[in-house]
Scaffold this motif. Structure first.
Motif, PDB file in Angstrom:
ATOM      1  N   PHE A 102       0.667  -0.998  -0.174  1.00 19.53           N
ATOM      2  CA  PHE A 102       0.179  -0.089   0.362  1.00 19.53           C
ATOM      3  C   PHE A 102       0.632   1.036  -0.068  1.00 19.53           C
ATOM      4  O   PHE A 102       2.228   1.106  -0.071  1.00 19.53           O
ATOM      5  N   HIS A 103       0.384   2.505   0.179  1.00 24.65           N
ATOM      6  CA  HIS A 103       1.010   3.698  -0.403  1.00 24.65           C
ATOM      7  C   HIS A 103       0.772   4.822   0.852  1.00 24.65           C
ATOM      8  O   HIS A 103      -0.615   4.485   1.871  1.00 24.65           O
ATOM      9  N   GLN A 104       1.649   5.076   1.469  1.00 31.82           N
ATOM     10  CA  GLN A 104       1.613   6.304   2.608  1.00 31.82           C
ATOM     11  C   GLN A 104       2.660   7.749   2.502  1.00 31.82           C
ATOM     12  O   GLN A 104       3.111   7.802   1.453  1.00 31.82           O
ATOM     13  N   VAL A 105       1.803   8.434   3.239  1.00 31.14           N
ATOM     14  CA  VAL A 105       2.608   9.929   3.203  1.00 31.14           C
ATOM     15  C   VAL A 105       2.891  10.051   4.335  1.00 31.14           C
ATOM     16  O   VAL A 105       2.209   9.992   5.419  1.00 31.14           O
ATOM     17  N   GLU A 106       4.285  10.518   5.229  1.00 34.24           N
ATOM     18  CA  GLU A 106       4.724  10.389   6.408  1.00 34.24           C
ATOM     19  C   GLU A 106       4.659  12.049   6.419  1.00 34.24           C
ATOM     20  O   GLU A 106       5.399  12.214   5.548  1.00 34.24           O
ATOM     21  N   GLY A 107       4.799  12.643   7.570  1.00 38.59           N
ATOM     22  CA  GLY A 107       5.755  14.685   7.279  1.00 38.59           C
ATOM     23  C   GLY A 107       6.130  14.174   8.377  1.00 38.59           C
ATOM     24  O   GLY A 107       6.163  13.586   9.967  1.00 38.59           O
ATOM     25  N   LEU A 108       7.395  15.310   8.364  1.00 36.77           N
ATOM     26  CA  LEU A 108       8.532  15.338   9.658  1.00 36.77           C
ATOM     27  C   LEU A 108       8.519  17.072   9.952  1.00 36.77           C
ATOM     28  O   LEU A 108       8.767  16.778   8.684  1.00 36.77           O
ATOM     29  N   VAL A 109       8.418  17.385  11.222  1.00 38.65           N
ATOM     30  CA  VAL A 109       8.870  18.563  11.460  1.00 38.65           C
ATOM     31  C   VAL A 109       9.752  18.709  12.101  1.00 38.65           C
ATOM     32  O   VAL A 109       9.747  18.000  13.887  1.00 38.65           O
ATOM     33  N   ILE A 110      11.174  19.244  11.947  1.00 38.92           N
ATOM     34  CA  ILE A 110      11.258  18.917  13.085  1.00 38.92           C
ATOM     35  C   ILE A 110      12.272  20.698  13.649  1.00 38.92           C
ATOM     36  O   ILE A 110      13.090  21.171  12.642  1.00 38.92           O
ATOM     37  N   ASP A 111      12.531  21.621  14.638  1.00 40.29           N
ATOM     38  CA  ASP A 111      13.006  22.781  14.493  1.00 40.29           C
ATOM     39  C   ASP A 111      12.574  23.187  15.953  1.00 40.29           C
ATOM     40  O   ASP A 111      11.998  22.276  16.994  1.00 40.29           O
ATOM     41  N   ARG A 112      12.931  23.993  16.106  1.00 41.75           N
ATOM     42  CA  ARG A 112      13.205  25.214  17.707  1.00 41.75           C
ATOM     43  C   ARG A 112      11.757  25.046  18.189  1.00 41.75           C
ATOM     44  O   ARG A 112      10.885  26.364  17.530  1.00 41.75           O
ATOM     45  N   ASP A 113      10.958  24.622  19.948  1.00 41.50           N
ATOM     46  CA  ASP A 113       9.947  25.490  19.961  1.00 41.50           C
ATOM     47  C   ASP A 113       8.741  25.353  19.433  1.00 41.50           C
ATOM     48  O   ASP A 113       7.972  25.539  19.241  1.00 41.50           O
ATOM     49  N   ILE A 114       8.871  23.590  18.674  1.00 38.08           N
ATOM     50  CA  ILE A 114       7.639  23.370  18.242  1.00 38.08           C
ATOM     51  C   ILE A 114       6.937  22.010  19.069  1.00 38.08           C
ATOM     52  O   ILE A 114       6.966  21.517  20.117  1.00 38.08           O
ATOM     53  N   HIS A 115       5.729  22.544  18.754  1.00 40.11           N
ATOM     54  CA  HIS A 115       4.899  21.884  19.725  1.00 40.11           C
ATOM     55  C   HIS A 115       3.262  21.745  19.627  1.00 40.11           C
ATOM     56  O   HIS A 115       2.847  21.363  17.590  1.00 40.11           O
ATOM     57  N   MET A 116       2.447  21.035  20.259  1.00 39.22           N
ATOM     58  CA  MET A 116       1.406  20.007  19.123  1.00 39.22           C
ATOM     59  C   MET A 116       0.462  21.046  18.910  1.00 39.22           C
ATOM     60  O   MET A 116      -0.158  20.739  17.656  1.00 39.22           O
ATOM     61  N   GLY A 117       0.138  22.388  19.265  1.00 36.42           N
ATOM     62  CA  GLY A 117      -0.317  23.092  18.961  1.00 36.42           C
ATOM     63  C   GLY A 117       0.436  23.530  17.100  1.00 36.42           C
ATOM     64  O   GLY A 117      -1.363  23.329  16.076  1.00 36.42           O
ATOM     65  N   HIS A 118       1.146  23.377  17.059  1.00 36.30           N
ATOM     66  CA  HIS A 118       1.943  23.054  15.149  1.00 36.30           C
ATOM     67  C   HIS A 118       1.376  22.441  14.911  1.00 36.30           C
ATOM     68  O   HIS A 118       0.755  22.183  13.707  1.00 36.30           O
ATOM     69  N   LEU A 119       0.937  20.896  15.514  1.00 37.86           N
ATOM     70  CA  LEU A 119       0.709  19.248  14.771  1.00 37.86           C
ATOM     71  C   LEU A 119      -0.694  19.214  14.823  1.00 37.86           C
ATOM     72  O   LEU A 119      -1.023  18.984  13.161  1.00 37.86           O
ATOM     73  N   LYS A 120      -1.297  19.754  15.649  1.00 34.04           N
ATOM     74  CA  LYS A 120      -2.685  20.238  14.646  1.00 34.04           C
ATOM     75  C   LYS A 120      -2.962  21.274  13.943  1.00 34.04           C
ATOM     76  O   LYS A 120      -4.068  20.998  13.498  1.00 34.04           O
ATOM     77  N   TRP A 121      -2.836  22.398  14.226  1.00 31.61           N
ATOM     78  CA  TRP A 121      -2.545  23.291  12.617  1.00 31.61           C
ATOM     79  C   TRP A 121      -2.773  22.630  11.309  1.00 31.61           C
ATOM     80  O   TRP A 121      -3.116  22.526  10.345  1.00 31.61           O
ATOM     81  N   THR A 122      -1.647  21.874  10.982  1.00 29.02           N
ATOM     82  CA  THR A 122      -0.949  21.388  10.371  1.00 29.02           C
ATOM     83  C   THR A 122      -2.156  20.328   9.571  1.00 29.02           C
ATOM     84  O   THR A 122      -1.963  20.665   8.310  1.00 29.02           O
ATOM     85  N   LEU A 123      -1.986  19.376  10.324  1.00 28.60           N
ATOM     86  CA  LEU A 123      -3.150  18.579  10.215  1.00 28.60           C
ATOM     87  C   LEU A 123      -4.809  18.688  10.437  1.00 28.60           C
ATOM     88  O   LEU A 123      -4.918  18.577   8.525  1.00 28.60           O
ATOM     89  N   GLN A 124      -5.402  19.751  10.820  1.00 26.94           N
ATOM     90  CA  GLN A 124      -6.888  20.574  10.328  1.00 26.94           C
ATOM     91  C   GLN A 124      -6.644  21.327   9.034  1.00 26.94           C
ATOM     92  O   GLN A 124      -7.302  21.311   8.039  1.00 26.94           O
ATOM     93  N   THR A 125      -5.087  21.483   8.993  1.00 26.80           N
ATOM     94  CA  THR A 125      -5.266  22.572   7.440  1.00 26.80           C
ATOM     95  C   THR A 125      -5.540  21.544   6.065  1.00 26.80           C
ATOM     96  O   THR A 125      -6.395  21.960   5.006  1.00 26.80           O
ATOM     97  N   PHE A 126      -4.185  20.468   6.783  1.00 31.67           N
ATOM     98  CA  PHE A 126      -4.332  19.550   5.506  1.00 31.67           C
ATOM     99  C   PHE A 126      -5.667  18.779   4.728  1.00 31.67           C
ATOM    100  O   PHE A 126      -6.064  18.775   3.734  1.00 31.67           O
ATOM    101  N   VAL A 127      -6.394  18.145   6.135  1.00 29.59           N
ATOM    102  CA  VAL A 127      -7.412  17.503   5.710  1.00 29.59           C
ATOM    103  C   VAL A 127      -8.648  18.405   5.070  1.00 29.59           C
ATOM    104  O   VAL A 127      -9.423  18.272   4.134  1.00 29.59           O
ATOM    105  N   ALA A 128      -8.779  19.572   5.562  1.00 29.19           N
ATOM    106  CA  ALA A 128     -10.010  21.092   5.118  1.00 29.19           C
ATOM    107  C   ALA A 128     -10.114  21.088   3.418  1.00 29.19           C
ATOM    108  O   ALA A 128     -10.392  20.963   2.641  1.00 29.19           O
TER     109      ALA A 128
END
Length: 358
Positions: A212-238
């Motif tokens: 099967f096929h997957q798309v995985e994502g990774l973000v590494i930086d200073r001061d990254i938190h769950m808020g960044h994750l939630k915004w990224t995924l909600q924006t993508f799905v919409a």
């Protein structure tokens, strides 16, 4: 006794005068049907004496054969005349150009993968790739899988034969997470990538296939938190489902490579065989995600006291099923051109955020 010669003359004249195929069929029934005149003569042979049967039998059978031949000949004659009439009345203008035929289609999986890449590219993500055959370190150890973790066992993973020199058993990668490991080991943060590609697990039903096929994502930086994750995924799905917003929830979950971990659900209504977002009382799991585990960062040479990050993964084929109404995953890999002609996409309409995705 019936005058066979007169009966034959009458039938042959009637058959020759028939103007339609239906008239010929009516004569066949009248002569050779269950209650037909010739059928009656054949049935009456049972009551004849042996001498009469020897005399009349060949005459009646001969009459039957000649009438059958006359019926067949007249039917063929009428059908030929009907065809000639149709050919004169109907014609095809061979000087007209033919209707255009689409040559080739983009598979729904590739279409959806291109759509996902287009969306994440707008968010600043680069595309990273890696090999389909992986070693234990990149596929399991660096991702914080304990030595006895069930995912290492045969019921989940395709193991290759041991190397005759080292004894190492490589695997068909079970996810595209090894691409994240290779990226962290070869690049210095900040990192923002997606890793699309094929993955392999021993599973097969209407919603699972061994490849099967997957798309995985990774973000590494200073001061990254769950808020960044939630915004990224909600924006993508919409953007992926082409709606203004998406009603989502994040449920606590467990993945060895993220902490905390979550599964993202979207509110939907699937009654009537159609997926409707942001309505109804149902929730559908769409992907897994979480903050990158400090052990993963250390294994890849990244200091977890300086850098943090998040990761996510989702099935491309399953998203294609949801968005484009494909009921069964297995035909997607059957190489049936009829199926592809129905579900495929034009190769000249590459997805982009300006012109539209689907």
């Amino acid at each position: 006794m019936t005058d066979l010669a007169q009966l034959e003359l009458d039938l042959i004249n009637a058959i020759g005068s028939a103007e339609t195929a239906q008239a010929v069929e009516d004569l066949r029934v009248a002569a050779l049907g269950k209650s037909g005149s010739i059928s009656g003569l054949l049935k009456g042979m049972g009551a004849m004496s042996p001498d009469e049967r020897r005399e009349q039998g060949p005459l009646i059978n001969g009459l039957r054969d000649r009438v059958q031949s006359a019926l067949a000949a007249r039917k063929a004659e009428l059908e030929s005349a009907e065809l000639d009439a149709r050919l004169k009345a109907e014609h095809l203008d061979l000087s007209l150009p033919p209707e255009p035929r689409r040559r080739g289609s983009v598979h729904p999986t590739m279409q959806v993968m291109d759509e996902m890449i287009a969306i994440f590219a707008d968010m600043g993500f680069a595309v990273a790739e890696g090999p389909d055959i992986e070693d234990d370190f990149h596929n399991f150890t660096a991702l914080n899988f304990p030595p006895k973790h069930p995912a290492r066992e045969m019921h989940d993973t395709f193991f290759l034969r041991p190397d005759p020199e080292t004894g190492e058993r490589k695997v068909l990668r079970t996810h595209t997470s090894p691409v994240q490991v290779r990226t962290m080991m070869s690049q210095t943060p900040p990192i923002r990538i997606i890793a699309p590609g094929r993955t392999f697990r021993k599973d097969s039903d209407a919603t699972h296939t061994p490849m099967f096929h997957q798309v995985e994502g990774l973000v590494i930086d200073r001061d990254i938190h769950m808020g960044h994750l939630k915004w990224t995924l909600q924006t993508f799905v919409a953007r992926f489902f082409e709606v203004d917003d998406v009603d989502a929830r994040f449920r606590p979950h467990h993945f060895p490579f993220t902490e905390p971990s979550a599964e993202m659900d979207i509110r939907c209504d699937r009654s009537g065989g159609e997926l409707k977002l942001n309505t109804g009382d149902s929730w559908m799991e769409i992907l897994g995600c979480g903050m990158v585990h400090p052990n993963v960062l250390r294994a890849c040479g990244v200091d977890p006291d300086v850098y943090q990050g998040f990761a996510f993964g989702m099935g491309v084929d399953r998203l294609a099923m949801l968005k484009y109404g494909i009921p069964d995953l297995r035909p997607m890999f059957d190489a049936d051109t009829r199926w592809l002609a129905h579900y495929g996409f034009s190769p000249f309409a590459a997805p982009n955020s300006a012109a539209g995705l689907s």
